[in-house]
Design a protein around this motif. Structure first.
Motif, PDB file in Angstrom:
ATOM      1  N   GLY A  72       7.564   0.899  -5.104  1.00 24.00           N
ATOM      2  CA  GLY A  72       7.723   0.987  -3.594  1.00 24.00           C
ATOM      3  C   GLY A  72       5.782   0.317  -3.157  1.00 24.00           C
ATOM      4  N   GLY A  73       5.196   0.922  -3.316  1.00 25.49           N
ATOM      5  CA  GLY A  73       3.930  -0.468  -3.610  1.00 25.49           C
ATOM      6  C   GLY A  73       3.662  -1.745  -4.181  1.00 25.49           C
ATOM      7  N   GLU A  74       5.088  -2.133  -5.029  1.00 28.65           N
ATOM      8  CA  GLU A  74       4.783  -3.685  -5.287  1.00 28.65           C
ATOM      9  C   GLU A  74       5.949  -4.059  -5.040  1.00 28.65           C
ATOM     10  OE1 GLU A  74       5.228  -1.801  -9.601  1.00 28.65           O
ATOM     11  OE2 GLU A  74       3.144  -1.367  -8.042  1.00 28.65           O
ATOM     12  N   ASP A  75       6.650  -3.478  -4.007  1.00 28.44           N
ATOM     13  CA  ASP A  75       8.235  -4.301  -3.191  1.00 28.44           C
ATOM     14  C   ASP A  75       7.625  -4.960  -2.117  1.00 28.44           C
ATOM     15  OD1 ASP A  75      11.361  -3.853  -2.440  1.00 28.44           O
ATOM     16  OD2 ASP A  75      10.107  -3.618  -0.784  1.00 28.44           O
ATOM     17  N   PRO A  76       8.361  -6.258  -2.557  1.00 28.69           N
ATOM     18  CA  PRO A  76       7.612  -7.077  -1.429  1.00 28.69           C
ATOM     19  C   PRO A  76       7.903  -6.825   0.394  1.00 28.69           C
ATOM     20  CG  PRO A  76       9.435  -8.648  -2.631  1.00 28.69           C
ATOM     21  CD  PRO A  76       8.472  -7.217  -3.193  1.00 28.69           C
ATOM     22  N   VAL A  77       8.236  -6.221   0.362  1.00 29.48           N
ATOM     23  CA  VAL A  77       8.778  -6.039   2.292  1.00 29.48           C
ATOM     24  C   VAL A  77       7.857  -4.842   2.057  1.00 29.48           C
ATOM     25  CG1 VAL A  77      10.495  -4.454   3.453  1.00 29.48           C
ATOM     26  CG2 VAL A  77      11.600  -6.434   2.092  1.00 29.48           C
ATOM     27  N   LEU A  78       7.902  -3.362   1.691  1.00 25.47           N
ATOM     28  CA  LEU A  78       7.016  -1.955   1.606  1.00 25.47           C
ATOM     29  C   LEU A  78       5.788  -2.224   1.355  1.00 25.47           C
ATOM     30  CD1 LEU A  78       9.678   0.181   0.185  1.00 25.47           C
ATOM     31  CD2 LEU A  78       9.875  -0.829   3.008  1.00 25.47           C
ATOM     32  N   SER A  79       5.108  -2.847   0.730  1.00 25.21           N
ATOM     33  CA  SER A  79       3.975  -3.418   0.091  1.00 25.21           C
ATOM     34  C   SER A  79       2.690  -3.901   1.225  1.00 25.21           C
ATOM     35  CB  SER A  79       3.752  -4.207  -1.260  1.00 25.21           C
ATOM     36  OG  SER A  79       4.119  -5.244  -0.303  1.00 25.21           O
ATOM     37  N   SER A  80       3.141  -3.655   2.013  1.00 27.87           N
ATOM     38  CA  SER A  80       2.212  -4.438   3.670  1.00 27.87           C
ATOM     39  C   SER A  80       2.313  -3.196   4.592  1.00 27.87           C
ATOM     40  CB  SER A  80       2.951  -5.861   3.807  1.00 27.87           C
ATOM     41  OG  SER A  80       4.399  -5.710   4.256  1.00 27.87           O
ATOM     42  N   VAL A  81       3.310  -1.978   4.712  1.00 27.22           N
ATOM     43  CA  VAL A  81       3.134  -0.848   5.102  1.00 27.22           C
ATOM     44  C   VAL A  81       2.212   0.109   5.234  1.00 27.22           C
ATOM     45  CG1 VAL A  81       4.880  -1.914   6.365  1.00 27.22           C
ATOM     46  CG2 VAL A  81       5.101   0.519   4.602  1.00 27.22           C
ATOM     47  N   GLY A  82       1.511  -0.239   3.947  1.00 25.61           N
ATOM     48  CA  GLY A  82       0.362   1.230   3.600  1.00 25.61           C
ATOM     49  C   GLY A  82       1.639   1.935   2.913  1.00 25.61           C
ATOM     50  N   GLU A  83       0.951   3.352   2.673  1.00 25.64           N
ATOM     51  CA  GLU A  83       1.234   4.139   1.476  1.00 25.64           C
ATOM     52  C   GLU A  83       2.344   5.274   2.326  1.00 25.64           C
ATOM     53  OE1 GLU A  83      -2.031   7.131  -0.359  1.00 25.64           O
ATOM     54  OE2 GLU A  83      -2.477   4.695  -0.720  1.00 25.64           O
ATOM     55  N   ARG A  84       1.784   5.721   4.444  1.00 22.66           N
ATOM     56  CA  ARG A  84       2.800   6.517   5.012  1.00 22.66           C
ATOM     57  C   ARG A  84       3.105   5.393   6.210  1.00 22.66           C
ATOM     58  NH1 ARG A  84       3.127  11.555   3.070  1.00 22.66           N
ATOM     59  NH2 ARG A  84       1.279  12.262   1.710  1.00 22.66           N
ATOM     60  N   PHE A  85       3.824   5.740   6.526  1.00 21.80           N
ATOM     61  CA  PHE A  85       4.022   5.589   7.681  1.00 21.80           C
ATOM     62  C   PHE A  85       5.566   5.643   8.742  1.00 21.80           C
ATOM     63  CE2 PHE A  85       6.701   2.592   4.756  1.00 21.80           C
ATOM     64  CZ  PHE A  85       7.736   2.260   5.281  1.00 21.80           C
ATOM     65  N   ALA A 101      18.071   2.080 -10.694  1.00 25.18           N
ATOM     66  CA  ALA A 101      17.555   2.204  -8.970  1.00 25.18           C
ATOM     67  C   ALA A 101      16.169   2.385  -9.175  1.00 25.18           C
ATOM     68  CB  ALA A 101      18.708   2.857  -8.085  1.00 25.18           C
ATOM     69  N   GLN A 102      15.345   1.114  -8.098  1.00 17.78           N
ATOM     70  CA  GLN A 102      13.753   1.708  -8.176  1.00 17.78           C
ATOM     71  C   GLN A 102      13.671   2.143  -6.811  1.00 17.78           C
ATOM     72  OE1 GLN A 102      14.929  -2.197  -7.947  1.00 17.78           O
ATOM     73  NE2 GLN A 102      15.362  -1.766 -10.917  1.00 17.78           N
ATOM     74  N   PRO A 103      13.118   3.553  -6.918  1.00 18.04           N
ATOM     75  CA  PRO A 103      12.599   5.085  -5.760  1.00 18.04           C
ATOM     76  C   PRO A 103      11.618   3.936  -4.952  1.00 18.04           C
ATOM     77  CG  PRO A 103      12.200   5.920  -8.096  1.00 18.04           C
ATOM     78  CD  PRO A 103      12.457   4.610  -8.045  1.00 18.04           C
ATOM     79  N   LEU A 104      11.501   3.912  -3.781  1.00 21.25           N
ATOM     80  CA  LEU A 104      10.876   2.896  -2.851  1.00 21.25           C
ATOM     81  C   LEU A 104       9.946   3.947  -1.769  1.00 21.25           C
ATOM     82  CD1 LEU A 104      12.573  -0.311  -2.025  1.00 21.25           C
ATOM     83  CD2 LEU A 104      11.195   0.443  -4.164  1.00 21.25           C
ATOM     84  N   LEU A 105      11.010   4.929  -1.738  1.00 24.28           N
ATOM     85  CA  LEU A 105      10.428   5.567  -0.247  1.00 24.28           C
ATOM     86  C   LEU A 105      11.357   7.021  -0.294  1.00 24.28           C
ATOM     87  CD1 LEU A 105      10.925   3.709   2.769  1.00 24.28           C
ATOM     88  CD2 LEU A 105       9.242   4.146   1.638  1.00 24.28           C
ATOM     89  N   SER A 106      10.360   8.441  -0.125  1.00 22.25           N
ATOM     90  CA  SER A 106      10.794   9.172   0.025  1.00 22.25           C
ATOM     91  C   SER A 106       9.766  10.300   1.915  1.00 22.25           C
ATOM     92  CB  SER A 106      10.664  10.083  -0.961  1.00 22.25           C
ATOM     93  OG  SER A 106       8.477  10.524  -0.862  1.00 22.25           O
ATOM     94  N   SER A 107      10.608  11.313   2.125  1.00 22.99           N
ATOM     95  CA  SER A 107      10.035  12.439   2.946  1.00 22.99           C
ATOM     96  C   SER A 107       9.869  13.467   3.340  1.00 22.99           C
ATOM     97  CB  SER A 107      11.208  12.067   4.114  1.00 22.99           C
ATOM     98  OG  SER A 107      12.388  12.555   4.649  1.00 22.99           O
ATOM     99  N   HIS A 108       9.832  14.441   3.545  1.00 26.01           N
ATOM    100  CA  HIS A 108       9.668  15.926   3.625  1.00 26.01           C
ATOM    101  C   HIS A 108      11.180  16.413   3.722  1.00 26.01           C
ATOM    102  CE1 HIS A 108       7.879  19.958   3.880  1.00 26.01           C
ATOM    103  NE2 HIS A 108      10.081  20.203   4.701  1.00 26.01           N
TER     104      HIS A 108
END
Length: 128
Positions: A72-85, A101-108
């Motif tokens: 997710g840190g290298e994803d063109p969409v998600l790389s600009s939003v920070g580590e958490r949002f 699949a490449q995992p990009l985000l998770s939550s609690h």
């Protein structure tokens, strides 16, 4: 772009268009076209690419914090939003990642909040 709805991704008996929609999403992705699945759309993308749909296993409602994971840190969409949002959630179902699949985000509450399949297919559990 395929958005959300009250159906589950496995409600093919009640909503016979769902399996056909999942197959169409896969054909679009495999042909190099861009596909974005949000909420139910993400669950259908997971199904289309061989992931399991998990019914009632991840109830989230309201603004929930997600964290970037994997690629997710290298994803063109998600790389600009920070580590958490924060992102708005309204679901009870989720998915297991399809193989490849490449995992990009998770939550609690939900390990798989987003994934990419190649560079043209993006699945987001939350509602941006």
């Amino acid at each position: 772009m395929v958005l959300g709805g009250e159906q589950s991704a496995l409600d093919g008996a009640a909503y016979p268009y769902l399996p056909a929609l999942a197959a169409l999403m896969r054909r679009f992705g495999d042909s190099g076209r861009s596909v974005l699945g949000i909420c139910l759309g993400s669950q259908l993308l997971a199904r289309a690419y061989g992931g399991r749909n998990l019914l009632g296993e991840a109830k989230e409602f309201g603004w929930c914090e997600v964290q970037v994971r994997g690629e997710g840190g290298e994803d063109p969409v998600l790389s600009s939003v920070g580590e958490r949002f924060p992102i708005f959630q309204w679901h009870g179902d989720t998915f297991a990642l399809p193989d490849g699949a490449q995992p990009l985000l998770s939550s609690h509450w939900c390990d798989n909040q987003a994934f990419a399949w190649g560079d043209r297919v993006l699945a987001l559990q939350g509602h941006p």
